[in-house]
Motif scaffolding. Sequence first.
Motif, PDB file in Angstrom:
ATOM      1  N   LYS A 204      36.552  12.457   4.091  1.00  0.00           N
ATOM      2  CA  LYS A 204      36.248  13.211   3.160  1.00  0.00           C
ATOM      3  C   LYS A 204      36.625  13.464   1.857  1.00  0.00           C
ATOM      4  O   LYS A 204      37.686  13.167   1.837  1.00  0.00           O
ATOM      5  N   GLY A 205      35.915  13.058   0.520  1.00  0.00           N
ATOM      6  CA  GLY A 205      36.851  13.698   0.061  1.00  0.00           C
ATOM      7  C   GLY A 205      37.538  12.656  -0.842  1.00  0.00           C
ATOM      8  O   GLY A 205      38.758  13.318  -2.192  1.00  0.00           O
ATOM      9  N   MET A 206      37.516  11.632  -0.611  1.00  0.00           N
ATOM     10  CA  MET A 206      38.045  10.562  -1.207  1.00  0.00           C
ATOM     11  C   MET A 206      37.887   9.986  -2.713  1.00  0.00           C
ATOM     12  O   MET A 206      36.845   9.872  -2.930  1.00  0.00           O
ATOM     13  N   PRO A 207      39.407   9.485  -3.240  1.00  0.00           N
ATOM     14  CA  PRO A 207      39.106   9.217  -4.715  1.00  0.00           C
ATOM     15  C   PRO A 207      38.115   8.208  -4.445  1.00  0.00           C
ATOM     16  O   PRO A 207      37.925   7.304  -3.529  1.00  0.00           O
ATOM     17  N   ASN A 209      36.786   3.955  -4.966  1.00  0.00           N
ATOM     18  CA  ASN A 209      37.980   2.587  -5.695  1.00  0.00           C
ATOM     19  C   ASN A 209      37.106   1.595  -6.068  1.00  0.00           C
ATOM     20  O   ASN A 209      36.118   2.046  -6.019  1.00  0.00           O
ATOM     21  N   PRO A 210      38.121   0.459  -6.216  1.00  0.00           N
ATOM     22  CA  PRO A 210      36.674  -0.437  -7.005  1.00  0.00           C
ATOM     23  C   PRO A 210      35.527  -0.932  -6.193  1.00  0.00           C
ATOM     24  O   PRO A 210      34.643  -0.888  -7.010  1.00  0.00           O
ATOM     25  N   LEU A 211      35.588  -0.788  -4.886  1.00  0.00           N
ATOM     26  CA  LEU A 211      34.703  -1.097  -3.683  1.00  0.00           C
ATOM     27  C   LEU A 211      33.443  -0.302  -4.392  1.00  0.00           C
ATOM     28  O   LEU A 211      32.356  -0.376  -4.327  1.00  0.00           O
ATOM     29  N   LEU A 212      33.942   0.725  -4.076  1.00  0.00           N
ATOM     30  CA  LEU A 212      32.874   2.364  -4.203  1.00  0.00           C
ATOM     31  C   LEU A 212      32.743   1.625  -5.766  1.00  0.00           C
ATOM     32  O   LEU A 212      30.485   2.516  -5.960  1.00  0.00           O
ATOM     33  N   LYS A 213      33.065   2.201  -6.731  1.00  0.00           N
ATOM     34  CA  LYS A 213      32.652   1.987  -7.812  1.00  0.00           C
ATOM     35  C   LYS A 213      31.524   0.747  -8.146  1.00  0.00           C
ATOM     36  O   LYS A 213      30.865   0.907  -8.465  1.00  0.00           O
ATOM     37  N   ASP A 220      30.116   9.310 -10.296  1.00  0.00           N
ATOM     38  CA  ASP A 220      32.108   9.431 -10.939  1.00  0.00           C
ATOM     39  C   ASP A 220      32.801  10.039 -10.320  1.00  0.00           C
ATOM     40  O   ASP A 220      34.423  10.675 -10.610  1.00  0.00           O
ATOM     41  N   GLY A 221      32.596  11.239  -8.896  1.00  0.00           N
ATOM     42  CA  GLY A 221      32.916  12.131  -8.313  1.00  0.00           C
ATOM     43  C   GLY A 221      33.974  11.314  -7.067  1.00  0.00           C
ATOM     44  O   GLY A 221      33.923  10.136  -6.494  1.00  0.00           O
ATOM     45  N   ARG A 222      34.362  12.594  -6.254  1.00  0.00           N
ATOM     46  CA  ARG A 222      34.995  11.921  -5.399  1.00  0.00           C
ATOM     47  C   ARG A 222      34.196  11.755  -4.245  1.00  0.00           C
ATOM     48  O   ARG A 222      32.445  11.959  -4.366  1.00  0.00           O
ATOM     49  N   PHE A 223      34.145  11.153  -3.089  1.00  0.00           N
ATOM     50  CA  PHE A 223      32.903  10.244  -1.703  1.00  0.00           C
ATOM     51  C   PHE A 223      33.694  11.062   0.030  1.00  0.00           C
ATOM     52  O   PHE A 223      34.352  11.456  -0.185  1.00  0.00           O
ATOM     53  N   ASP A 224      32.436  10.759   0.202  1.00  0.00           N
ATOM     54  CA  ASP A 224      32.587  11.430   1.850  1.00  0.00           C
ATOM     55  C   ASP A 224      32.387   9.643   2.600  1.00  0.00           C
ATOM     56  O   ASP A 224      30.880   9.169   1.813  1.00  0.00           O
ATOM     57  N   GLY A 233      26.863  -2.576  22.585  1.00  0.00           N
ATOM     58  CA  GLY A 233      26.356  -3.229  24.379  1.00  0.00           C
ATOM     59  C   GLY A 233      27.855  -3.975  23.656  1.00  0.00           C
ATOM     60  O   GLY A 233      28.296  -4.401  22.563  1.00  0.00           O
ATOM     61  N   PRO A 234      28.137  -4.529  24.547  1.00  0.00           N
ATOM     62  CA  PRO A 234      29.235  -6.238  24.452  1.00  0.00           C
ATOM     63  C   PRO A 234      28.718  -6.744  23.609  1.00  0.00           C
ATOM     64  O   PRO A 234      29.849  -7.809  23.017  1.00  0.00           O
ATOM     65  N   HIS A 235      27.493  -6.856  23.116  1.00  0.00           N
ATOM     66  CA  HIS A 235      26.623  -8.069  22.024  1.00  0.00           C
ATOM     67  C   HIS A 235      26.387  -7.547  20.805  1.00  0.00           C
ATOM     68  O   HIS A 235      26.425  -8.630  19.760  1.00  0.00           O
ATOM     69  N   LEU A 236      26.998  -6.092  20.697  1.00  0.00           N
ATOM     70  CA  LEU A 236      26.557  -5.343  19.080  1.00  0.00           C
ATOM     71  C   LEU A 236      27.193  -4.570  18.562  1.00  0.00           C
ATOM     72  O   LEU A 236      27.117  -3.720  19.440  1.00  0.00           O
ATOM     73  N   ILE A 237      27.913  -3.663  18.204  1.00  0.00           N
ATOM     74  CA  ILE A 237      28.937  -3.379  17.552  1.00  0.00           C
ATOM     75  C   ILE A 237      28.287  -4.055  15.676  1.00  0.00           C
ATOM     76  O   ILE A 237      28.634  -3.922  15.440  1.00  0.00           O
ATOM     77  N   ARG A 238      28.648  -2.317  15.356  1.00  0.00           N
ATOM     78  CA  ARG A 238      27.518  -2.143  13.707  1.00  0.00           C
ATOM     79  C   ARG A 238      29.211  -0.863  13.190  1.00  0.00           C
ATOM     80  O   ARG A 238      30.083  -0.049  13.829  1.00  0.00           O
ATOM     81  N   THR A 239      30.036  -1.133  12.554  1.00  0.00           N
ATOM     82  CA  THR A 239      31.374  -0.535  12.125  1.00  0.00           C
ATOM     83  C   THR A 239      30.298  -0.490  10.107  1.00  0.00           C
ATOM     84  O   THR A 239      29.375  -0.468  10.133  1.00  0.00           O
ATOM     85  N   GLY A 240      30.845   0.278   8.884  1.00  0.00           N
ATOM     86  CA  GLY A 240      30.686   1.088   8.619  1.00  0.00           C
ATOM     87  C   GLY A 240      30.150   2.242   8.137  1.00  0.00           C
ATOM     88  O   GLY A 240      30.067   3.229   9.237  1.00  0.00           O
ATOM     89  N   GLY A 241      28.426   2.952   7.351  1.00  0.00           N
ATOM     90  CA  GLY A 241      28.235   3.719   7.922  1.00  0.00           C
ATOM     91  C   GLY A 241      27.513   4.738   6.581  1.00  0.00           C
ATOM     92  O   GLY A 241      28.017   4.149   5.361  1.00  0.00           O
ATOM     93  N   ALA A 242      27.199   5.888   6.385  1.00  0.00           N
ATOM     94  CA  ALA A 242      27.411   6.617   6.117  1.00  0.00           C
ATOM     95  C   ALA A 242      28.139   6.432   4.435  1.00  0.00           C
ATOM     96  O   ALA A 242      29.203   7.329   4.972  1.00  0.00           O
ATOM     97  N   ILE A 243      27.636   6.607   2.987  1.00  0.00           N
ATOM     98  CA  ILE A 243      28.392   7.516   2.025  1.00  0.00           C
ATOM     99  C   ILE A 243      27.826   8.108   1.205  1.00  0.00           C
ATOM    100  O   ILE A 243      26.122   7.975   1.455  1.00  0.00           O
ATOM    101  N   ALA A 244      28.380   9.312   0.619  1.00  0.00           N
ATOM    102  CA  ALA A 244      28.045  10.489   0.076  1.00  0.00           C
ATOM    103  C   ALA A 244      28.662  10.929  -1.341  1.00  0.00           C
ATOM    104  O   ALA A 244      29.661  10.790  -1.182  1.00  0.00           O
ATOM    105  N   ALA A 245      28.368  11.252  -2.064  1.00  0.00           N
ATOM    106  CA  ALA A 245      28.348  12.156  -2.952  1.00  0.00           C
ATOM    107  C   ALA A 245      29.488  13.900  -2.338  1.00  0.00           C
ATOM    108  O   ALA A 245      29.121  14.059  -1.747  1.00  0.00           O
ATOM    109  N   HIS A 246      30.305  13.955  -2.628  1.00  0.00           N
ATOM    110  CA  HIS A 246      31.262  14.710  -1.838  1.00  0.00           C
ATOM    111  C   HIS A 246      30.853  16.520  -2.277  1.00  0.00           C
ATOM    112  O   HIS A 246      30.698  16.179  -3.327  1.00  0.00           O
TER     113      HIS A 246
END
Lengths: 352, 352, 352
Positions: A204-207, A209-213, A220-224, A233-246
């Motif tokens: 929550k409220g992360m500054p 970084n080059p990736l987000l920019k 230009d603000g902070r991020f959630d 299942g053993p065959h499929l995993i998702r990582t990452g997810g939603a990015i929001a303006a804090h």
Amino acid sequence: MYPLGLAQRYPYGQWWLGAHASEVNRTILPRTILGQAVVFFRTESGSAVALAGTCPHRHFPLAKGCLVGDSIRCGYHGLTFDASGRCVHIPSQDKVPPAFAVRHYPVVERGGSVWIWMGSSDAADPALLPPLEEIGLGAAGWAMEQHPLVTIKGRYELLIDNLLDLSHISFIHETTIPGGGAVAAIPPEVIDTATSLNVRRQAKGMPGNPLLKLLFPDYDGRFDQNFDAEYYGPHLIRTGGAIAAHAATPGESSRPLGITNFIHAITPETPTTTHYFVVTTRNFRIDDERIARMNFGMGAKIQPQDTDVLESIEATIDQVGDARRELVCGADAGAPRASAARRADPRRTRAS
Amino acid sequence: MYPLGLAQRYPYGQWWLGAHASEVNRTILPRTILGQAVVFFRTESGSAVALAGTCPHRHFPLAKGCLVGDSIRCGYHGLTFDASGRCVHIPSQDKVPPAFAVRHYPVVERGGSVWIWMGSSDAADPALLPPLEEIGLGAAGWAMEQHPLVTIKGRYELLIDNLLDLSHISFIHETTIPGGGAVAAIPPEVIDTATSLNVRRQAKGMPGNPLLKLLFPDYDGRFDQNFDAEYYGPHLIRTGGAIAAHAATPGESSRPLGITNFIHAITPETPTTTHYFVVTTRNFRIDDERIARMNFGMGAKIQPQDTDVLESIEATIDQVGDARRELVCGADAGAPRASAARRADPRRTRAS
Amino acid sequence: MYPLGLAQRYPYGQWWLGAHASEVNRTILPRTILGQAVVFFRTESGSAVALAGTCPHRHFPLAKGCLVGDSIRCGYHGLTFDASGRCVHIPSQDKVPPAFAVRHYPVVERGGSVWIWMGSSDAADPALLPPLEEIGLGAAGWAMEQHPLVTIKGRYELLIDNLLDLSHISFIHETTIPGGGAVAAIPPEVIDTATSLNVRRQAKGMPGNPLLKLLFPDYDGRFDQNFDAEYYGPHLIRTGGAIAAHAATPGESSRPLGITNFIHAITPETPTTTHYFVVTTRNFRIDDERIARMNFGMGAKIQPQDTDVLESIEATIDQVGDARRELVCGADAGAPRASAARRADPRRTRAS
């Protein structure tokens, strides 16, 4: 959080990612899956086909043969099998006995990939596929990058463990995933859904970084940011997810900016090696080639880091021997439950 | 003169040479000893430490982590262990359960090396170390050269056999050890001491050779030279020995010139591989760099010759199979007795 | 058509081709045969000798020693064995106990090769050799080319199967053996002889091709050509055979032009590797160097093609696992019978 013993059965009752659609064409593609030699090819009308990879006559690899129309001809003595696996021609004789056949595996082509069912064919229900479109695989409004296949010299359970405990980002990928240094300190929560087990860490409220920019140049603000590890299942995993303006003030809601996923398809090759397919998806700026290039670039750095970890552990397993027992700590919120779920899965059907 | 079966137990109740003192510093040194992964490092105050080499959480090699003060931090999920092996930090949680620990191995630093005890810690008595100073290891009045570690693809018993039957010098090292051609013809005698079993061949009235002339440039006569093979245990064998001016007339005594030793520290890595540390010592002309250089040069020729022999034999062991039985000849004065002593050793304690 | 299990016994009661005569000389030749280390050398008077390949004292490979007259001296401790395998010298002692000996293997030198008997010596009857001269090995009126030894990473049964079903020529060697494309379509007949089982395919009225034109430049008509696969035992198979001028009219007889043989000597090295010696013979134009060069050239292309097939199959055998069962088709006229003959062979004596 895995039974490390090799005597265990593979979880056959799954649709495994066998190959990306672009890999399956009019050239025979050999691939070992769940310990079985398989060949993939496409019929003249474009359907993907998966058959057992060795000729039943003398066990010669069918991948060394050739396609003749929709059939595959063995390169040793010329026995020819049609797309259903039935032998349709044997040189030096007129009739073909019914026993001459190679095993045919059900496949479904969806989300940009060919999924294969290694268990009993009568249990191969396409409804058992994970919700591919929901996570951006082959869905309108999503961009998708298929990263090159990496085959790891380590058992697939090690990769599941790796992905379900994202605290490793702070150590293994600290310099390759911008913002990753903060992940380990965030306690995970586990969310049960109808089709998955989601181990979520919310930053929550992360500054910025080059990736987000790069992803959100206009903000230009902070991020959630969610660091999910969602186990289908053993065959499929998702990582990452939603990015929001804090939300800057307490009463305010955060404002969704977009979703970026790393989809990890995990397909055991042998008891101690694993095919690892990574696909990145996002639901914003889907035509931006710069983001696609950056995703490929990040993947090319991240995958070797994880591969090194898993292969190092696989190499120590023999030494650890009977004294093996793993300790469970707080970051392990997901792995033990996923492991228990795997063991209880009624779809752990037999191989054939 | 070895039980070749792999089912045997290692002789745990010994101080094994784990590393030379100069190898243990503020960089983590991984080394497999008696089949166990170990890491060595030095605390900020300079004490040598040996801990189990894999993290108990996910079995990642600790050598891929880093030192934080006197603690070692795992490179996968950041678990941190102090110099006693106790876990002192787990990211994502406040408390550390007592079960989180890595095994701590007793070490003693003496004679220029770090000796490690792989058996039960309560049996780790420094008084059980061989008489290192007597044979010139870290003793005043002695020069010492530590040769580079060689890890042999052969079981450690083969190396013990090799060293206890120096008649092989006449065949394997005939051109690399001046005067060695005469050794095989000298019948050995076996001398029991309180701490060792010494298989001695005495060469009397030998003419000078380039090696002896380099060692004793001021002496021009004939030499008496001991070719000892002194067994202190499976971990340590001394070869070489006293060199004297030969007594020209019957009544006269020989006049001691000096002692040159080859110290062989033997540390099993796995059931079929062995760490082989060689240290040369002498009690005369201890500041002469030319002798040190010559010793390194001789070692660099001799060790590969023995390594080739041992690896050739290891490679044949599977083939020899059940028909294996060794024949005992006169030159085998020492090996069978050392082997029997090993089997009878009350210190063959369990691994932990 | 092979029992793939490794627990099976080798068929010891055969004269195996151990080495070509030119390989056996005053340099020690090591070769593993039926899982046993063997050394070959020649005495000063020219007799070929085969002894066990490791010293019974410490199992050092005798090939690393040297010849001293008609004896072989171990390079480790100098034990010396005469051409009968008896130990005749041990340094450091006067007498040699009778137990000091290495196994001596009977050999026969005939047909340009040294044949070795790996079973009980008292069963080693030279009359059991196949009729070498009949097929052109070391016989007057025949030319003979010994091709370089190829050691295949595959069990010897795979090579027997390969050779007894020549329909594979139409697929594996279609472009390397002129006229080979027609073989698969010809049904085989099986001919029992007193000493062999001949699986014959007869090509009648074939048009000329570059190979036949080179062999018979003076004949311009159609050909009758035998594609035999004649099994003398697991150690020796002959392929090729008689070539004749095709009889143009029904009543006419074909006119013999000559015989070209490929002799395949098959010697198991280990349970899963095989020494493969090929010798080409012919009974016409025996001094024509161009034919010899062409035969070497064809061999250099054909052997790697078969090696690739066999090694591919060997690599799949572990995967095929318990589900292994082979299907028998018409082209398999020979292999099952040869396999049954092997199993029934009264000469399957014990190793010693």
